[in-house]
Design a protein around this motif. Structure first.
Motif, short mmCIF file in Angstrom:
data_model
loop_
_atom_site.label_atom_id
_atom_site.label_comp_id
_atom_site.label_asym_id
_atom_site.label_seq_id
_atom_site.Cartn_x
_atom_site.Cartn_y
_atom_site.Cartn_z
N ARG A 130 -42.97 -5.77 11.45
CA ARG A 130 -42.61 -7.07 12.07
C ARG A 130 -43.80 -8.02 12.05
O ARG A 130 -44.00 -8.83 12.95
CB ARG A 130 -42.09 -6.87 13.50
CG ARG A 130 -40.88 -5.96 13.61
CD ARG A 130 -39.61 -6.66 13.19
NE ARG A 130 -39.17 -7.62 14.19
CZ ARG A 130 -38.27 -8.58 13.98
NH1 ARG A 130 -37.76 -8.72 12.78
NH2 ARG A 130 -37.92 -9.40 14.94
N ASN A 131 -44.62 -7.89 10.99
CA ASN A 131 -45.80 -8.74 10.79
C ASN A 131 -46.85 -8.60 11.89
O ASN A 131 -47.60 -9.53 12.17
CB ASN A 131 -45.38 -10.21 10.62
CG ASN A 131 -44.51 -10.41 9.41
OD1 ASN A 131 -44.62 -9.69 8.42
ND2 ASN A 131 -43.60 -11.38 9.49
N ALA A 132 -46.88 -7.43 12.51
CA ALA A 132 -47.94 -7.16 13.50
C ALA A 132 -49.29 -7.12 12.81
O ALA A 132 -49.42 -6.75 11.64
CB ALA A 132 -47.67 -5.82 14.20
N LEU A 133 -50.32 -7.50 13.54
CA LEU A 133 -51.67 -7.58 12.98
C LEU A 133 -52.49 -6.37 13.38
O LEU A 133 -52.45 -5.91 14.52
CB LEU A 133 -52.37 -8.84 13.49
CG LEU A 133 -51.82 -10.17 12.96
CD1 LEU A 133 -52.53 -11.33 13.66
CD2 LEU A 133 -51.98 -10.28 11.45
N ASP A 134 -53.26 -5.85 12.44
CA ASP A 134 -54.30 -4.88 12.72
C ASP A 134 -55.63 -5.46 12.26
O ASP A 134 -55.69 -6.61 11.81
CB ASP A 134 -54.00 -3.53 12.07
CG ASP A 134 -53.84 -3.64 10.55
OD1 ASP A 134 -54.17 -4.70 9.98
OD2 ASP A 134 -53.39 -2.65 9.94
N GLY A 178 -51.80 2.54 30.21
CA GLY A 178 -50.89 1.85 29.31
C GLY A 178 -50.86 2.48 27.93
O GLY A 178 -49.81 2.65 27.32
N ARG A 179 -52.03 2.88 27.47
CA ARG A 179 -52.12 3.53 26.16
C ARG A 179 -51.44 4.91 26.19
O ARG A 179 -50.69 5.27 25.28
CB ARG A 179 -53.58 3.66 25.76
CG ARG A 179 -53.80 4.23 24.37
CD ARG A 179 -55.28 4.22 24.01
NE ARG A 179 -55.49 4.60 22.62
CZ ARG A 179 -56.69 4.63 22.05
NH1 ARG A 179 -57.77 4.32 22.75
NH2 ARG A 179 -56.82 4.99 20.78
N LEU A 203 -50.02 -1.89 17.73
CA LEU A 203 -50.49 -1.14 18.90
C LEU A 203 -51.20 0.15 18.54
O LEU A 203 -51.85 0.76 19.39
CB LEU A 203 -49.32 -0.86 19.84
CG LEU A 203 -48.73 -2.10 20.53
CD1 LEU A 203 -47.56 -1.72 21.42
CD2 LEU A 203 -49.79 -2.84 21.34
N ASP A 204 -51.13 0.56 17.27
CA ASP A 204 -51.88 1.74 16.86
C ASP A 204 -53.38 1.45 16.85
O ASP A 204 -54.19 2.38 16.91
CB ASP A 204 -51.44 2.21 15.48
CG ASP A 204 -50.04 2.82 15.51
OD1 ASP A 204 -49.62 3.27 16.60
OD2 ASP A 204 -49.39 2.85 14.46
N GLY A 205 -53.76 0.16 16.77
CA GLY A 205 -55.17 -0.17 16.69
C GLY A 205 -55.67 -1.16 17.70
O GLY A 205 -56.85 -1.51 17.73
#
Length: 244
Positions: free
Chosen positions: A21-25, A229-230, A62-64
């Motif tokens: 969904r075009n998330a940024l890392d 949260g993580r 959210l992985d990074g």
């Protein structure tokens, strides 16, 4: 990936991670910064920033997001958008959540489609956005809308908060508007953009509460709630925040 193409004097820069969904890392923040700088170096006189597919940018990957490297890369990208020497138009074609809202706010003008929505769900995750983002949100959307977004974690549309859209429309509308902007006097545009930023948003580092705000921002990322949260996301459960 990040793609860039020229359309006359207008550069189109597109986030293309449709599977996320075009998330940024971190990697894509660096690539986006390079694409924006490269567009100006190549002679573009206006830039349209958008997302491929049905999302503008669903936020941080959210992985990074928990790494300091990501924060540095993201804020470098936002600074690049605001300081770029040509006008930047965000074609918000769908959800712009978290970092997506920040990108849209960093742009000089926003063209917003009917499926777009904005949100900063930091309090749902134990995260925080920097003081610049909060100030920019209040300046663009208004204080009441800013409180709804950051204190109630509401997602809002341009219909609910009209100030978020300078124009309503799709990418075609954004490109046409950018083409009109691109024929204007570039030195005047660069000067006006720089002065508007300085007058409306003076360097937060000069503010009386800057040190306090920065410390509070950093404390969120060092808190037990941030860790909770993580962990909750990893364990697929609702977080239990305790304010420490």
């Amino acid at each position: 990936m990040i793609t860039a193409s020229r359309h006359g004097a207008v550069a189109l820069v597109e986030i293309d991670r449709q599977d996320r969904r075009n998330a940024l890392d971190t990697e894509h923040c660096h690539a986006l910064t390079a694409a924006l700088d490269g567009a100006v170096d190549d002679g573009a006189r206006a830039v349209v920033l958008t997302g491929a597919g049905t999302a503008f940018c669903a936020g941080a990957d959210l992985d990074g997001v928990h790494s300091p490297e990501f924060l540095t890369a993201l804020y470098d990208t936002l600074r690049t958008v605001t300081e770029l020497g040509v006008p930047v138009l965000a074609a918000v074609n769908g959800p712009a959540i978290g970092a997506g809202t920040q990108l849209a706010l960093a742009a000089d003008l926003r063209v917003v489609g009917p499926t777009a929505r904005f949100g900063l769900p930091t309090a749902q995750l134990g995260l925080a956005v920097d003081p610049w983002t909060l100030r920019r949100l209040a300046l663009v959307a208004g204080g009441g809308a800013a409180r709804r977004v950051v204190l109630a974690c509401e997602q809002v549309t341009a219909e609910q908060v009209p100030a978020l859209a300078d124009r309503l429309g799709d990418l075609e509308v954004a490109m046409a508007w950018a083409a009109q902007v691109a024929v204007l006097a570039p030195m005047t545009l660069a000067y006006s953009k720089r002065v508007l930023n300085q007058v409306l948003e003076p360097d937060l580092a000069l503010g009386a509460h800057a040190v306090e705000h920065e410390a509070a921002f950093r404390a969120c990322f060092a808190s037990a709630d941030f860790a909770e949260g993580r962990a909750a996301r990893t364990e697929k459960r609702a977080p239990v925040f305790r304010g420490r």
